[in-house]
Write an enzyme that holds these catalytic residues in place. Structure first.
Site, PDB file in Angstrom:
ATOM      1  N   SER A 113       6.717  -0.476   6.784  1.00 30.09           N
ATOM      2  CA  SER A 113       6.477   0.817   5.707  1.00 30.09           C
ATOM      3  C   SER A 113       6.789   1.286   7.239  1.00 30.09           C
ATOM      4  O   SER A 113       6.642   1.311   8.303  1.00 30.09           O
ATOM      5  CB  SER A 113       4.452   0.085   6.274  1.00 30.09           C
ATOM      6  OG  SER A 113       4.218   1.464   6.812  1.00 30.09           O
ATOM      7  N   TYR A 136       7.862   7.244   4.433  1.00 31.18           N
ATOM      8  CA  TYR A 136       6.899   8.316   4.223  1.00 31.18           C
ATOM      9  C   TYR A 136       8.266  10.134   4.788  1.00 31.18           C
ATOM     10  O   TYR A 136       8.949   9.707   6.242  1.00 31.18           O
ATOM     11  CB  TYR A 136       5.939   8.833   4.732  1.00 31.18           C
ATOM     12  CG  TYR A 136       4.281   7.451   4.079  1.00 31.18           C
ATOM     13  CD1 TYR A 136       4.402   7.873   3.424  1.00 31.18           C
ATOM     14  CD2 TYR A 136       3.998   6.541   4.815  1.00 31.18           C
ATOM     15  CE1 TYR A 136       3.370   6.512   1.966  1.00 31.18           C
ATOM     16  CE2 TYR A 136       3.258   5.652   4.086  1.00 31.18           C
ATOM     17  CZ  TYR A 136       3.018   6.469   2.405  1.00 31.18           C
ATOM     18  OH  TYR A 136       1.849   5.444   2.156  1.00 31.18           O
ATOM     19  N   THR A 162       8.286   5.986  -1.445  1.00 36.66           N
ATOM     20  CA  THR A 162       6.717   5.837  -1.977  1.00 36.66           C
ATOM     21  C   THR A 162       6.237   7.655  -2.406  1.00 36.66           C
ATOM     22  O   THR A 162       6.261   8.807  -1.724  1.00 36.66           O
ATOM     23  CB  THR A 162       5.515   5.720  -1.151  1.00 36.66           C
ATOM     24  OG1 THR A 162       6.026   4.075  -0.445  1.00 36.66           O
ATOM     25  CG2 THR A 162       3.901   5.398  -1.251  1.00 36.66           C
ATOM     26  N   LYS A 259       8.240   4.156  -5.295  1.00 41.86           N
ATOM     27  CA  LYS A 259       7.261   3.236  -5.581  1.00 41.86           C
ATOM     28  C   LYS A 259       5.739   4.300  -5.661  1.00 41.86           C
ATOM     29  O   LYS A 259       5.607   5.034  -4.968  1.00 41.86           O
ATOM     30  CB  LYS A 259       6.838   2.321  -4.068  1.00 41.86           C
ATOM     31  CG  LYS A 259       5.723   1.654  -4.053  1.00 41.86           C
ATOM     32  CD  LYS A 259       5.357   1.264  -2.958  1.00 41.86           C
ATOM     33  CE  LYS A 259       4.180   0.642  -2.566  1.00 41.86           C
ATOM     34  NZ  LYS A 259       3.370   1.101  -1.918  1.00 41.86           N
ATOM     35  N   HIS A 283      -0.874   2.023  -5.524  1.00 39.50           N
ATOM     36  CA  HIS A 283      -1.172   1.942  -3.784  1.00 39.50           C
ATOM     37  C   HIS A 283      -2.256   0.907  -3.259  1.00 39.50           C
ATOM     38  O   HIS A 283      -2.840   1.171  -2.852  1.00 39.50           O
ATOM     39  CB  HIS A 283      -1.446   3.176  -3.434  1.00 39.50           C
ATOM     40  CG  HIS A 283      -0.961   3.956  -1.707  1.00 39.50           C
ATOM     41  ND1 HIS A 283       0.375   4.455  -0.999  1.00 39.50           N
ATOM     42  CD2 HIS A 283      -1.459   3.141  -0.984  1.00 39.50           C
ATOM     43  CE1 HIS A 283       0.191   4.344  -0.513  1.00 39.50           C
ATOM     44  NE2 HIS A 283      -0.626   3.891   0.198  1.00 39.50           N
TER      45      HIS A 283
END
Ligand SMILES: Cc1cc2nc3c(=O)[nH]c(=O)nc-3n(C[C@H](O)[C@H](O)[C@H](O)COP(=O)(O)O)c2cc1C
Length: 394
Positions: A113, A136, A162, A259, A283
């Site tokens: 992540s 992100y 994402t 995603k 999520h």
């Protein structure tokens, strides 16, 4: 209750969850365990697997079964990958590195992540297996470009973007547990909530010895790594749009995974982005409550994509039979978040290995009971879905 992840009494992911609950302070456990708003979809994500019945072929003896598959051209020893889960250092010292090491040892991929508490270079170096980086855009385009370059140089082999986080969801448990106050650095505001931390001295000692977790080392702003307290605002200020996928793909120059696809319409849109793989995901229901569970929308996405990309699925996977059902309905492989995060919180690398081991043993047993020789041979003939599912493809 068993005392360790290696105990013979740990037979499923729910057992790891109980061990995690015993070791973590409430705010950390609820961060893993909880979802958004009333958590309706969170419950549905798991329950929906009960709606799908398995259809075994009897009197077929498969002495050994083959769990291998490939995703993005990479061979994996089982069709289960470990998902991006933020702040793993809250669960275990250098949590992201512990999880990636366990994934590599098990022959599968780890997805790191952006909200990792461990430097991406350290996480990649910890594993012999494939590592993907989840992006992100926290801090904006230039910050993201810097991180993407670092991930490429470190040897990450795919970029996971994402797309379902335009704002942070409302996680009610965080408010009740005083997460905002605990991050405020104001002793008087923190005071009513510190009991949960003091009640877990072993966790606290390990957390402090690991340096605590107040900053994200892979989101490097002008003033230094982004502080933990700024996540919500950062996500909102830099949400990913379809238009961003062009420059992200160009900067990355390798395979891109999208995603957070949840409808046939959005799946069709991903074709223009030239993504190699999509993940049908809500999520872990940390964002929008009231969505359909992912297994329920998988058939419509599979029909819309007509084999144009690899389709992965996540949410609610707790048993090997869940994996089998998702594969029968058209997923190439699945991703798990909580299943390994509970293991990590319960016992670090060993706990993650145990979570993967449980899913692997489940898969072997389920395939043998189904009379199916391999995950590659799974198809819709091994399951029965409720009749109304079939009439709803768009
Ligand atoms: C504690 C936690 C943190 C998460 N952090 C991220 C993240 O940083 N980036 C992301 O794309 N998804 C994140 N997710 C979502 C997971 O990648 C995944 O979609 C979800 O956990 C799948 O459902 P499952 O937990 O039921 O397996 C997070 C999920 C959890 C539970």
């Amino acid at each position: 209750m068993p005392r360790s992840v290696t105990s013979a009494q740990v037979v499923n992911v729910a057992d790891l969850r109980l061990l995690a609950r015993r070791r973590l302070p409430r705010m950390a456990f609820d961060y893993i365990d909880g979802g958004a708003d009333a958590e309706v979809t969170l419950r549905e994500n798991c329950r929906v697997y009960d709606d799908v019945a398995l259809r075994p072929r009897s009197a077929v003896v498969a002495k050994s079964v083959d769990l291998r598959t490939s995703v993005l051209g990479t061979e994996l020893s089982l069709p289960v990958l470990l998902e991006p889960v933020g702040s793993c250092r809250l669960f275990w010292p250098r949590g992201e590195a512990a999880a990636s090491r366990a994934a590599g040892a098990a022959g599968t991929a780890y997805i790191l992540s952006t909200l990792s508490g461990t430097r991406l270079e350290e996480v990649k170096a910890a594993t012999a297996g494939p590592c993907w980086y989840q992006l992100y855009l926290c801090g904006g385009r230039d910050v993201a470009l810097g991180t993407v370059a670092r991930a490429k140089a470190a040897g990450f082999s795919a970029l996971v973007v994402t797309i379902d986080t335009p704002v942070a969801g409302l996680r009610e448990r965080d408010f009740r547990n005083g997460v905002k106050e605990l991050l405020s650095n104001r002793p008087l505001a923190m005071l009513p909530f510190v009991w949960q931390i003091l009640a877990r001295p072993r966790w606290l000692a390990a957390f402090l010895a690991d340096g605590g977790l107040m900053r994200f080392p892979n989101i490097v702003l002008k003033e230094g790594p982004m502080p933990y307290a700024d996540v919500g605002a950062a996500l909102e200020q830099s949400a990913t749009c379809w238009e961003d996928l062009g420059w992200i793909r160009e900067a990355w120059g390798g395979p891109v995974v999208i995603k957070g696809v949840h409808t046939a319409d959005d799946a069709r849109k991903t074709v223009d982005t030239k993504a190699s793989t999509i993940v049908v995901s809500n999520h872990g229901e940390q964002q929008l409550d009231g969505m359909a569970p992912t297994l329920r929308v998988l058939p419509e996405v599979v029909a819309a994509m007509d084999n144009r990309v690899e389709i992965l699925l996540d949410d609610g996977i707790r048993h090997g039979s869940d994996v089998v059902k998702a594969l029968c309905l058209g997923a190439r492989a699945v991703l798990v978040g909580r299943a390994y995060a509970y293991g990590l919180a319960a016992g670090g690398e060993e706990g993650v290995a145990r979570a993967i081991g449980i899913l692997r043993a489940d898969l072997v047993r389920t395939l043998k009971l189904l009379g199916c020789p391999s995950v590659a041979a799974l198809d819709a003939s091994y399951v029965a879905v409720p009749p109304h599912w079939q009439s709803e493809s768009r």
